[in-house]
Structure formats: C-alpha cells, structure tokens
Design a protein around this motif. Structure first.
Motif, PDB file in Angstrom:
ATOM      1  N   ASP A   1       4.222 -19.686  15.080  1.00 27.93           N
ATOM      2  CA  ASP A   1       3.480 -19.185  16.244  1.00 27.93           C
ATOM      3  C   ASP A   1       2.234 -18.416  15.822  1.00 27.93           C
ATOM      4  O   ASP A   1       1.174 -18.550  16.442  1.00 27.93           O
ATOM      5  N   GLU A   2       2.345 -17.611  14.759  1.00 27.59           N
ATOM      6  CA  GLU A   2       1.178 -16.874  14.260  1.00 27.59           C
ATOM      7  C   GLU A   2       0.100 -17.826  13.759  1.00 27.59           C
ATOM      8  O   GLU A   2      -1.092 -17.612  14.008  1.00 27.59           O
ATOM      9  N   ILE A   3       0.516 -18.873  13.056  1.00 33.86           N
ATOM     10  CA  ILE A   3      -0.450 -19.853  12.541  1.00 33.86           C
ATOM     11  C   ILE A   3      -1.123 -20.574  13.704  1.00 33.86           C
ATOM     12  O   ILE A   3      -2.345 -20.780  13.713  1.00 33.86           O
TER      13      ILE A   3
ATOM     14  N   HIS B   1      -1.584  -8.758   6.613  1.00 34.59           N
ATOM     15  CA  HIS B   1      -0.264  -8.597   6.001  1.00 34.59           C
ATOM     16  C   HIS B   1      -0.294  -8.263   4.509  1.00 34.59           C
ATOM     17  O   HIS B   1       0.770  -8.146   3.895  1.00 34.59           O
ATOM     18  N   SER B   2      -1.465  -8.120   3.911  1.00 33.91           N
ATOM     19  CA  SER B   2      -1.551  -7.763   2.492  1.00 33.91           C
ATOM     20  C   SER B   2      -2.586  -6.654   2.310  1.00 33.91           C
ATOM     21  O   SER B   2      -3.759  -6.839   2.645  1.00 33.91           O
TER      22      SER B   2
ATOM     23  N   LEU C   1       5.907 -13.941   5.321  1.00 38.89           N
ATOM     24  CA  LEU C   1       5.659 -15.340   5.648  1.00 38.89           C
ATOM     25  C   LEU C   1       5.228 -15.428   7.105  1.00 38.89           C
ATOM     26  O   LEU C   1       5.957 -15.007   8.004  1.00 38.89           O
ATOM     27  N   TRP C   2       4.037 -15.952   7.332  1.00 38.84           N
ATOM     28  CA  TRP C   2       3.552 -16.120   8.700  1.00 38.84           C
ATOM     29  C   TRP C   2       4.497 -17.050   9.464  1.00 38.84           C
ATOM     30  O   TRP C   2       4.997 -18.025   8.907  1.00 38.84           O
TER      31      TRP C   2
ATOM     32  N   ALA D   1       2.331 -19.310   2.763  1.00 41.52           N
ATOM     33  CA  ALA D   1       3.086 -19.109   1.535  1.00 41.52           C
ATOM     34  C   ALA D   1       3.309 -17.614   1.339  1.00 41.52           C
ATOM     35  O   ALA D   1       2.822 -16.801   2.123  1.00 41.52           O
ATOM     36  N   GLN D   2       4.037 -17.288   0.284  1.00 39.38           N
ATOM     37  CA  GLN D   2       4.316 -15.892  -0.036  1.00 39.38           C
ATOM     38  C   GLN D   2       4.064 -15.646  -1.511  1.00 39.38           C
ATOM     39  O   GLN D   2       4.318 -16.515  -2.335  1.00 39.38           O
TER      40      GLN D   2
END
Length: 93
Positions: free
Chosen positions: A47-49, A12-13, A43-44, A67-68
């Motif tokens: 469910d993704e975590i 995501h980055s 922000l994850w 976090a973001q």
C-alpha cells in the motif's frame, strides 16, 4: 534497464535526507527505469509503494521494488530483497 539498486529515504532511514517522492522524481529525471528502496530494518508495504507511485506521478512502467538493509548478527549489513515482512535487527543468517 537502468535501476538504482540501493536507495534509502528519510521516511524510514535516518541516514537519508531525501523524501521518497523526491527520490522517485529524481530517478525519472535521470532516465532510470526503476529504484529499489532499501530501508534499515523496515520493509515498505504494498500500500505504501502504491501510494508513493501516485504521489510521484509515475505509471506502472517505472519499477519500484522494496528491500531491507539488515544488521545480521556476526556478518554485518546485508540487503534482503523479496522478504514478506520486516526482518528484526540482529537476525542470524
């Protein structure tokens, strides 16, 4: 407790070259007890975590927080921990 507090992932980055599962595995190898995954304007989900925890093969004793990093209007980048949703780019403090 030793925790990495600012880790981006390639999922995501764009600034990161590490896959999330590899990040977790390397943290465990370095004897850390957790990581805070900080993505740019993302922000994850819980469910993704949860899925990441399974993919990496770590139990609940290993802390994975989300976090973001937000480009806040006029103040630069800030890290936001504990938000319930993704904060849009350019949000004013």
């Amino acid at each position: 407790m030793l925790i990495e507090l600012h880790a981006h992932t390639s999922r995501h980055s764009r600034c990161s070259g590490i896959e999330p599962t590899e990040l977790i595995r390397r943290a465990v190898l370095k004897k850390l007890q957790g990581v805070v995954i900080v993505e740019h304007h993302y922000l994850w989900s819980d469910d993704e975590i949860s899925e990441l925890r399974k993919e990496a093969g770590v139990e609940n004793y290993f802390v994975i927080l989300k976090a973001q990093e937000v480009d806040a209007h006029g103040t630069g980048h800030i890290i936001v921990i504990g938000a319930d949703e993704t904060i849009p780019q350019g949000t004013s403090l």
